[in-house]
Scaffold this motif. Sequence first.
Motif, short mmCIF file in Angstrom:
data_model
loop_
_atom_site.label_atom_id
_atom_site.label_comp_id
_atom_site.label_asym_id
_atom_site.label_seq_id
_atom_site.Cartn_x
_atom_site.Cartn_y
_atom_site.Cartn_z
N LEU A 112 6.19 4.88 -3.33
CA LEU A 112 6.17 3.43 -3.52
C LEU A 112 6.96 2.74 -2.42
CD1 LEU A 112 5.52 1.02 -5.51
CD2 LEU A 112 7.80 1.42 -6.48
N VAL A 113 6.37 1.69 -1.82
CA VAL A 113 7.10 0.81 -0.91
C VAL A 113 7.96 -0.09 -1.80
CG1 VAL A 113 6.93 -0.97 0.87
CG2 VAL A 113 5.26 0.90 0.80
N THR A 114 9.25 0.19 -1.87
CA THR A 114 10.09 -0.43 -2.91
C THR A 114 10.26 -1.93 -2.74
OG1 THR A 114 12.04 0.22 -1.61
CG2 THR A 114 11.36 1.68 -3.39
N ASP A 115 10.09 -2.45 -1.52
CA ASP A 115 10.26 -3.89 -1.32
C ASP A 115 9.24 -4.71 -2.11
OD1 ASP A 115 12.39 -3.53 0.33
OD2 ASP A 115 11.30 -3.83 2.21
N VAL A 116 8.12 -4.10 -2.48
CA VAL A 116 7.07 -4.85 -3.17
C VAL A 116 7.49 -5.23 -4.59
CG1 VAL A 116 5.80 -2.93 -4.23
CG2 VAL A 116 4.56 -4.96 -3.45
N ARG A 117 8.45 -4.54 -5.14
CA ARG A 117 8.81 -4.76 -6.55
C ARG A 117 9.24 -6.21 -6.80
NH1 ARG A 117 13.35 -1.44 -10.19
NH2 ARG A 117 13.12 -2.73 -12.08
N GLU A 118 10.08 -6.76 -5.93
CA GLU A 118 10.58 -8.12 -6.14
C GLU A 118 9.44 -9.13 -6.15
OE1 GLU A 118 13.70 -11.34 -4.12
OE2 GLU A 118 13.48 -9.32 -3.29
N LEU B 59 -3.03 -8.07 -9.14
CA LEU B 59 -2.24 -7.21 -8.28
C LEU B 59 -2.66 -7.37 -6.82
CD1 LEU B 59 -0.04 -5.08 -7.99
CD2 LEU B 59 -1.75 -3.32 -8.51
N ASN B 60 -3.95 -7.51 -6.57
CA ASN B 60 -4.42 -7.73 -5.20
C ASN B 60 -3.84 -9.01 -4.61
OD1 ASN B 60 -6.62 -6.03 -6.60
ND2 ASN B 60 -7.13 -5.84 -4.44
N VAL B 61 -3.81 -10.06 -5.42
CA VAL B 61 -3.30 -11.35 -4.95
C VAL B 61 -1.81 -11.24 -4.63
CG1 VAL B 61 -2.98 -13.78 -5.54
CG2 VAL B 61 -5.03 -12.57 -6.30
N ALA B 62 -1.06 -10.59 -5.51
CA ALA B 62 0.38 -10.45 -5.30
C ALA B 62 0.70 -9.62 -4.06
CB ALA B 62 1.02 -9.82 -6.54
N VAL B 63 -0.07 -8.57 -3.83
CA VAL B 63 0.16 -7.73 -2.66
C VAL B 63 -0.16 -8.49 -1.37
CG1 VAL B 63 -0.61 -5.66 -1.43
CG2 VAL B 63 -0.12 -5.55 -3.88
N GLU B 64 -1.20 -9.31 -1.40
CA GLU B 64 -1.49 -10.16 -0.25
C GLU B 64 -0.29 -11.05 0.06
OE1 GLU B 64 -3.93 -10.64 1.88
OE2 GLU B 64 -5.41 -9.21 1.13
N ASP B 65 0.32 -11.58 -0.97
CA ASP B 65 1.51 -12.42 -0.80
C ASP B 65 2.66 -11.62 -0.20
OD1 ASP B 65 3.15 -14.67 -1.00
OD2 ASP B 65 3.82 -14.14 -3.00
N PHE B 66 2.82 -10.40 -0.65
CA PHE B 66 3.90 -9.54 -0.16
C PHE B 66 3.80 -9.32 1.34
CE2 PHE B 66 4.94 -5.03 0.88
CZ PHE B 66 6.32 -5.14 0.85
N PHE B 67 2.60 -9.09 1.84
CA PHE B 67 2.44 -8.76 3.25
C PHE B 67 2.49 -9.98 4.16
CE2 PHE B 67 0.64 -4.69 1.67
CZ PHE B 67 1.49 -3.85 2.39
N LEU B 68 2.65 -11.16 3.60
CA LEU B 68 2.86 -12.34 4.43
C LEU B 68 4.21 -12.27 5.14
CD1 LEU B 68 1.52 -15.20 2.12
CD2 LEU B 68 0.38 -14.17 4.10
#
Length: 394
Positions: free
Chosen positions: A215-221, A283-292
Motif C-alpha cells: 500500500l502507498v500509505t500516503d493515500v490513506r489521508e 475510489l477511482n475519483v478519490a485516487v485521481e484527487d490523490f495524484f494531483l
Amino acid sequence: MSERKRGVRAWYGRRTPPDENVIFAAEEAEGTPSVLYDHVTHEGEYAEIVNRIYNEMDSLKRHPAEFRTWTVEDGMATYFQAILDIAPTDMRSRVAILQRFGVFKFRAADGPNEKKAKIEAIFLESDEEEDYEAILRVQAKTLIDLWSPNENTLLDYIVNQPAQVGRMLADRLSPTNETPFQIIGHPFQDVRSTDLVDLAESKTVAYERDSAIHLVTDVREVLENWDVDAEGAGGCEQFSLLDALLLHEVVELWLREDDPEIDILDAHIIATTFERYLKGTLLNVAVEDFFLDWPQPSAQEVAEQQKAEMEEQQKAFAAFMDDDDAPDNLDDDVDDLPMDSDGILPKKKKKVAKAPKEEIKPDKSKEGKLFRTKDGQYYRIVDGKKVRVKKKTE
C-alpha cells in the motif's frame, strides 16, 4: 536491480496495468518498507483495521440486507461496467473474458451469424446522447438473457449472492486461518519525487504479490477525507474507501490462491466488481484527487532547491553590487543610511566652538638687541624671532 518474482496484481486508475518494472524501481529507491499487518502474529499498525473488516465480512455473511440493496441486475451491470472500463476495447477481448468466467446461452436454432449478432448487441453503443446509466441497464439486461457466470464461483457470488462473498472473505481473514499474508506500507519518505513519477503516472496505490498486500500509505489521508466529504454517496456505509481498497487486494489474493494461473486482468476485473459493490466508483475519483499532489519533493530535494535559490540570489546581488556599475558616491550614501532595526537616524552631535589660540606677542624689551650664544654665534631679535647676524670686527 535485484531479481524479483513477477506476478504483481495492482490497483491502478488507468485502463492499462502498470509495468512491473515501475513498481520494482520504486521499491528499490525506497529500501526496506514497514510491515503494517502480519496475519501470523495478528500484529501491526493495521491490525485493528483488518479485524474490523473481518467482522464486517462476517456480518455481510449473516445479514446482507443491512448493507445495501443488490439485485442480479445490479451485479451484472457492475461487472459489465468493469469490463468496459478496464478490458481492452476490442470486442474479441471482451467476449473472451466472458467465455472464461461464464457461459453463453444461445438457442439450439441459433447459427453462427445469429450468435454473433446477439453478442454484438451486448456491446452496441448508442450514437445518441442518452443517460449512461440507462444504457448500461439495457446492456446488463441483454447480458443476463444471454450469459451467466459459472456457478459457485466468486464472481457468481458477487453478482448474485454478496452474502457468500462475505463468507469466503471472512474465512480468509479469520484469526483462525493460518494461511499467512501481510500488509506492507510504502511511505516513500526519503525517495526523490523524480523516482516516483512513473508510479504516479500509472496511478497505482496498492498491489498484491507473494501473499503480501502493498500500500502507498500516503493515500490513506486523502481517502479518509473523501469518506467525510462523500458521506451518503451510496454503496455500503459500513466500509471506508481504505477498506474497499484493501478488500480489492484481498479478493485478488483469494483468486490467486484459488487459481495460481488466473490472468491478472481477469482477477482485477472481478476484484473491481466487488469494490464497486462496496463503494461504487468513488475510489477511482478519490485516487485521481490523490495524484494531483503526489509525489511531493523529498527533504533532500527541498534542501537542494533552497540552496539553488540562495545561490541565484547571491549571484544576482553580486551582479548588482559590481564596482563597474556602482555609483561613485555609493559609500557616502551608505554611510547616511540607518542601520538600526527601527530605521531611526542617529542624532548628529552639536559642534562645539573651539577657543581661539592665544596669539604670542613678541617681547618688546628684547626687540632689536644683539645676543650671543654659547658656541659664539650672534643673533638679533626681529619681530620676536631670532635672526642670525655676523658681528663686525674692529
